[in-house]
Scaffold this active site. Structure first.
Site, PDB file in Angstrom:
ATOM      1  N   HIS A 215      37.825  -1.468 -25.445  1.00 24.60           N
ATOM      2  CA  HIS A 215      37.246  -2.032 -26.662  1.00 24.60           C
ATOM      3  C   HIS A 215      36.294  -3.170 -26.299  1.00 24.60           C
ATOM      4  O   HIS A 215      36.712  -4.201 -25.777  1.00 24.60           O
ATOM      5  CB  HIS A 215      38.385  -2.533 -27.559  1.00 24.60           C
ATOM      6  CG  HIS A 215      37.951  -2.874 -28.939  1.00 24.60           C
ATOM      7  ND1 HIS A 215      38.378  -4.008 -29.594  1.00 24.60           N
ATOM      8  CD2 HIS A 215      37.151  -2.211 -29.811  1.00 24.60           C
ATOM      9  CE1 HIS A 215      37.857  -4.032 -30.809  1.00 24.60           C
ATOM     10  NE2 HIS A 215      37.111  -2.964 -30.961  1.00 24.60           N
ATOM     11  N   ASP A 219      37.945  -6.950 -33.289  1.00 21.75           N
ATOM     12  CA  ASP A 219      37.931  -6.457 -34.670  1.00 21.75           C
ATOM     13  C   ASP A 219      38.579  -7.465 -35.606  1.00 21.75           C
ATOM     14  O   ASP A 219      39.688  -7.953 -35.342  1.00 21.75           O
ATOM     15  CB  ASP A 219      38.673  -5.121 -34.777  1.00 21.75           C
ATOM     16  CG  ASP A 219      37.891  -3.968 -34.176  1.00 21.75           C
ATOM     17  OD1 ASP A 219      36.704  -4.163 -33.870  1.00 21.75           O
ATOM     18  OD2 ASP A 219      38.473  -2.874 -34.031  1.00 21.75           O
ATOM     19  N   HIS A 294      36.342  -3.186 -41.558  1.00 23.38           N
ATOM     20  CA  HIS A 294      36.535  -4.271 -40.607  1.00 23.38           C
ATOM     21  C   HIS A 294      35.190  -4.636 -39.991  1.00 23.38           C
ATOM     22  O   HIS A 294      34.217  -3.901 -40.118  1.00 23.38           O
ATOM     23  CB  HIS A 294      37.526  -3.880 -39.496  1.00 23.38           C
ATOM     24  CG  HIS A 294      36.982  -2.904 -38.499  1.00 23.38           C
ATOM     25  ND1 HIS A 294      36.812  -1.549 -38.778  1.00 23.38           N
ATOM     26  CD2 HIS A 294      36.537  -3.077 -37.217  1.00 23.38           C
ATOM     27  CE1 HIS A 294      36.321  -0.939 -37.709  1.00 23.38           C
ATOM     28  NE2 HIS A 294      36.135  -1.840 -36.755  1.00 23.38           N
ATOM     29  N   HIS A 296      33.509  -5.410 -36.328  1.00 22.60           N
ATOM     30  CA  HIS A 296      33.595  -5.446 -34.871  1.00 22.60           C
ATOM     31  C   HIS A 296      32.539  -6.432 -34.394  1.00 22.60           C
ATOM     32  O   HIS A 296      31.345  -6.201 -34.545  1.00 22.60           O
ATOM     33  CB  HIS A 296      33.324  -4.056 -34.280  1.00 22.60           C
ATOM     34  CG  HIS A 296      33.258  -4.032 -32.780  1.00 22.60           C
ATOM     35  ND1 HIS A 296      34.210  -3.429 -31.999  1.00 22.60           N
ATOM     36  CD2 HIS A 296      32.332  -4.538 -31.919  1.00 22.60           C
ATOM     37  CE1 HIS A 296      33.877  -3.558 -30.716  1.00 22.60           C
ATOM     38  NE2 HIS A 296      32.739  -4.224 -30.656  1.00 22.60           N
TER      39      HIS A 296
END
Length: 321
Positions: A215, A219, A294, A296
């Site tokens: 990732h 987030d 959400h 990021h």
């Protein structure tokens, strides 16, 4: 102090660590106090300050070099970090730089080298070494895999889709290749008014029974339409719909420092816009490869992905601090 000394080793043994309170973003909190690490070194002709949330993989280290004589601020200096030249910015009294540590950096010593004919008459350079703090990034178990639309994990896509993906990739590479002088002089701030982190930096997880890449950001949970704020002053270098990132914005903060904002419901800026820290630049959404509303948030420094929270945690950027 004990934890600090066990992780940080400098060539000269009398470097001291100075703890201070910083703003680190954590779950269910807008501001949580934590202790940053400070390395301060007084040399004959200059003082050196290094600050980091921690000296570990995926972190950002802030550096301030202050000549003892003000007239030396206009002299030629060179700083290299992990073998790469660092972009220095001259301020009124000092020079500052941001040193990225790749999340893939192997264990061992990291080397900072300062070259100056003014500071070091004999050898012309000085080296410092910092030992990386052990960092283990989270790995999501297979029984906790994430389900996404199959079009985001399959390689069998129509030609027009593949062409669009390539177009997006080219646009992103061009944006991250921009070079400009440092655009800011103050500390970074949070991208949302209320902070609740749902996925940390460099978490590795599976998508539809297929291993995904680590990732590349953090987030933040938010309802669709929630305002997104620029975390720092800068110039918008990308603002468009992309395949994986959805509605995607990249802001250039200068000196090869970028922040980027993914999966937005709406983009409220355009390429070329000069934005100020705290300005609304978009709205939380669930576009692109997303399983729910959400934000990021990502950060890249000198072509290196770093944890954006390590930038937000820094408190010494302003020269008055």
């Amino acid at each position: 102090m004990i934890r600090f000394l066990s992780f940080i080793v400098l060539i000269l043994s009398f470097v001291r660590a100075v703890p201070a309170e910083s703003r680190e973003v954590k779950k269910k909190s807008t501001k949580v106090s934590t202790t940053n690490y400070f390395v301060k070194k007084e040399e004959k002709n200059f003082s050196l300050l290094m600050e980091a949330r921690r000296f570990g993989r995926g972190e950002v280290i802030f550096l301030r070099l202050t000549p003892k004589d003000k007239k030396w601020i206009n002299e030629s200096f060179k700083v290299s970090w992990l073998g790469k030249d660092v972009i220095l910015t001259k301020r009124e009294k000092s020079m500052v730089a941001f040193l990225p540590v790749s999340p893939d950096t192997p264990a061992g010593a990291m080397t900072l080298e300062i070259v100056s004919k003014i500071f070091f008459v004999k050898r012309g350079q000085k080296q410092y070494q910092i030992i990386l703090e052990p960092t283990k990034f989270q790995v999501i178990k297979k029984n906790q895999q994430i389900k996404v639309d199959e079009k985001f994990v399959t390689k069998e896509l129509p030609k027009e889709t593949l062409d669009f993906i390539q177009e997006c990739k080219t646009a992103k590479e061009a944006a991250f290749a921009k070079q400009s002088p440092l655009q800011f002089a103050n500390n970074f701030k949070n991208p949302l008014e209320k902070i609740f982190i749902t996925s940390k930096f460099y978490v590795r997880r599976d998508y539809n029974n297929k291993q995904g890449r680590p990732h590349g950001g953090v987030d933040f949970r938010g309802k669709t339409g929630t305002p997104i704020f620029a975390i720092q002053d800068g110039v918008v270098v990308l603002a468009r719909k992309t395949y994986y990132e959805g509605n995607f914005t990249i802001v250039d903060h200068g000196n090869k420092i970028f922040s980027f904002y993914m999966h937005q419901d709406e983009i409220k800026v355009k390429v070329g816009d000069v934005v100020k820290q705290g300005q609304i630049i978009g709205a939380v959404g669930t576009t692109g490869m997303s399983t729910g509303p959400h934000l990021h948030l990502g950060a890249k420094i000198n072509d290196t992905l770093v944890d954006p929270l390590s930038l937000i945690a820094l408190q010494s950027i302003a020269e008055s601090n």
